[in-house]
Design an enzyme around this catalytic site. Structure first.
Site, PDB file in Angstrom:
ATOM      1  N   TYR A 156       0.851  -1.191   0.000  1.00  0.00           N
ATOM      2  CA  TYR A 156       0.000   0.000   0.000  1.00  0.00           C
ATOM      3  C   TYR A 156       0.883   1.235   0.000  1.00  0.00           C
ATOM      4  CZ  TYR A 156      -3.409   3.480   1.593  1.00  0.00           C
ATOM      5  OH  TYR A 156      -4.210   4.602   1.717  1.00  0.00           O
ATOM      6  N   ASP A 184       9.236   2.614   0.150  1.00  0.00           N
ATOM      7  CA  ASP A 184       8.164   3.249   0.909  1.00  0.00           C
ATOM      8  C   ASP A 184       8.343   2.832   2.363  1.00  0.00           C
ATOM      9  OD1 ASP A 184       5.920   4.082   2.198  1.00  0.00           O
ATOM     10  OD2 ASP A 184       4.502   3.355   0.690  1.00  0.00           O
ATOM     11  N   LYS A 193       4.096   8.820   9.091  1.00  0.00           N
ATOM     12  CA  LYS A 193       3.795   8.299  10.421  1.00  0.00           C
ATOM     13  C   LYS A 193       4.750   8.818  11.509  1.00  0.00           C
ATOM     14  CE  LYS A 193       0.773   4.916   8.571  1.00  0.00           C
ATOM     15  NZ  LYS A 193       0.826   4.332   7.233  1.00  0.00           N
TER      16      LYS A 193
HETATM   17  C1  LIG Z   1       0.155   4.747   5.853  1.00  0.00           C
HETATM   18  C2  LIG Z   1       0.928   4.448   4.619  1.00  0.00           C
HETATM   19  C3  LIG Z   1       0.918   5.304   3.500  1.00  0.00           C
HETATM   20  C4  LIG Z   1       0.001   6.474   3.393  1.00  0.00           C
HETATM   21  O1  LIG Z   1       0.206   7.429   4.368  1.00  0.00           O
HETATM   22  P1  LIG Z   1      -0.979   8.447   4.727  1.00  0.00           P
HETATM   23  O2  LIG Z   1      -0.358   9.402   5.679  1.00  0.00           O
HETATM   24  O3  LIG Z   1      -2.082   7.611   5.317  1.00  0.00           O
HETATM   25  O4  LIG Z   1      -1.410   9.087   3.446  1.00  0.00           O
HETATM   26  C5  LIG Z   1       1.786   5.029   2.461  1.00  0.00           C
HETATM   27  N1  LIG Z   1       2.593   3.962   2.499  1.00  0.00           N
HETATM   28  C6  LIG Z   1       2.609   3.110   3.531  1.00  0.00           C
HETATM   29  C7  LIG Z   1       3.563   1.961   3.535  1.00  0.00           C
HETATM   30  C8  LIG Z   1       1.758   3.309   4.616  1.00  0.00           C
HETATM   31  O5  LIG Z   1       1.737   2.434   5.624  1.00  0.00           O
END
Ligand SMILES: *Cc1c(COP(=O)(O)O)cnc(C)c1O
Length: 430
Positions: A145, A242, A270
């Site tokens: 994701y 990511d 995060k």
């Molecule tokens: C949470 C997440 C996102 C998206 O971040 P948001 O602040 O919710 O837009 C992208 N990549 C990964 C791996 C994530 O866990």
């Protein structure tokens, strides 16, 4: 009478004015058939709902709260910064401090740009990769994701080519045809695809979660990541990690330090906001300097680098540098995962625990999960029961089988022991 009458009533009212009563879908707890928590307040490792019920929290704002809720150091720094003005639309000193901190900590990051969400970070990194390489295709992996930008909302289509289909209404097929969707951890299949003459010269970047958190915790195999590094270099594509979850979670230098791989670009989120909205992407200077105003890749944000979020993030990162921080965090996490793993083995249960440091998932229905094919075969009904059982004991875990639990530095041993006992009780009785 509903067990949590205030939460229930408030949630009904939320649903009247906000779709599904939530501002991010998984919060609605649909998969586990439970009226969601309507949170009132929190401190350290516990959340209190509007009914006054307390829960030990293993969601931790989806991993953002590595120091728990309302950490006094983060709060006082943010308060001080707030008193100086909350947003300027001008550049500030605190942005330099957080940027320099991350550049010093993470060797692959020579320059960084701040944004407000992980979605923006990955979307902007992909645009930058396309601008830098002059190519269109982005390769992503099934079950990873990267936020909700249009071209990431894809699932594998049929056929060997893994041409994607859009996974959301409102995303034109025209947009997702520039995304290739490949199976995670399938080294040979992916190597072949990256080298395929139809694709190799058109791929701008390969993006992945080096330790997937969004199908539950599924680490990449080391040879898989090694292959991605070699092949992208060979075909002139960028490798984007990511690390929105794993950055500053699994190690001070992120998952890339565990795999000993240097990506071209890295996305953060995060943890780097210390509980405020902040995210970032960074990498090689030569690539980052293609961003406006220096280069011709446009990227912007009214609240980007917000000084209150930067201050909170800086305090959060400072505290991670404490000696043995990560070893201690893992020791705490093992207080749950080790006995649970042993119990599952003893019972011969069709379940497993997958972990990296302070993030882990208890999977039901499989003895190992390596990719999305495995993740699709999990026992969601059993997970629902597990979630509701823990919930009834005052323990809140992410309300989906395809998510990770997060342990913070302020989780109390008594709470970890209680959680361990409840998980063991569930396993014994199911
Ligand atoms: C949470 C997440 C996102 C998206 O971040 P948001 O602040 O919710 O837009 C992208 N990549 C990964 C791996 C994530 O866990």
């Amino acid at each position: 009478m509903h067990q949590r009458p205030v939460s229930h009533a408030l949630y009904q009212r939320l649903c009247e004015v906000i779709p599904g009563g939530v501002n991010s879908p998984v919060r609605a707890c649909l998969g586990v058939n439970q009226t969601p928590i309507v949170a009132a307040s929190a401190s350290r490792d516990r959340v209190i709902d509007v009914d006054g019920k307390t829960y030990i929290d293993f969601c931790g704002s989806w991993g953002a709260l590595i120091h728990g809720h309302a950490h006094p150091k983060i709060l006082s720094a943010a308060r001080k910064r707030m008193g100086m003005g909350t947003s300027f639309g001008m550049t500030t000193d605190i942005e330099e401090q957080l940027a320099r901190k991350i550049v010093q900590l993470v060797p692959s990051v020579e320059k960084i740009r701040f944004v407000s969400s992980g979605t923006e970070a990955t979307m902007s990194a992909a645009r930058l990769a396309r601008g830098y390489t002059g190519r269109d295709l982005i390769v992503k992996f099934i079950g990873n994701y990267h936020g909700h930008a249009d071209f990431f909302l894809v699932q594998a289509g049929s056929g060997v080519a893994y041409l994607p289909r859009s996974s959301s209404a409102g995303v034109p097929e025209e947009v997702v045809k520039h995304t290739l969707c490949l199976p995670y951890n399938d080294t040979e299949m992916c190597r072949a695809c990256l080298n395929h003459p139809d694709y190799s010269h058109r791929i701008a970047a390969v993006i992945l979660e080096p330790i997937a958190g969004n199908m539950g915790v599924v680490p990449a195999q080391p040879d898989f990541i090694q292959m991605l590094r070699e092949e992208t270099q060979k075909i002139g594509a960028l490798l984007i990690f990511d690390e929105v979850i794993t950055g500053f979670r699994v190690a001070l230098q992120g998952a890339q330090s565990l795999y000993k791989v240097i990506p071209d670009l890295t996305c953060f989120g995060k943890i780097i906001g210390g509980g405020f909205p902040a995210a970032a992407f960074g990498g090689k200077r030569e690539i980052m300097d293609c961003l406006a105003p220096l280069g011709d890749v446009y990227q912007a944000g009214t609240l980007s680098g917000n000084p209150v979020a930067m201050e909170a993030g800086l305090q959060a990162l400072n505290m991670l540098e404490r000696k043995s921080f990560y070893a201690e965090l893992e020791r705490k996490t093992n207080m749950i995962t080790k006995p649970v793993r042993e119990s599952l083995v003893r019972k011969g249960a069709m379940a497993c625990v997958q972990q990296c440091g302070s993030m882990f998932t208890v999977f039901f229905g499989k003895k190992a999960v390596n990719n999305m094919d495995d993740a699709r075969q999990l026992d969601l009904e059993m997970f629902g029961r597990f979630f509701r059982f823990l919930f009834s004991k005052g323990i809140y875990i992410p309300p989906s089988q395809h998510e990770a639990w997060f342990v913070s530095s302020v989780h109390e041993e008594s709470h970890l022991n209680k959680t361990r006992d409840c998980v063991l009780e569930f396993i014994e009785t199911h």
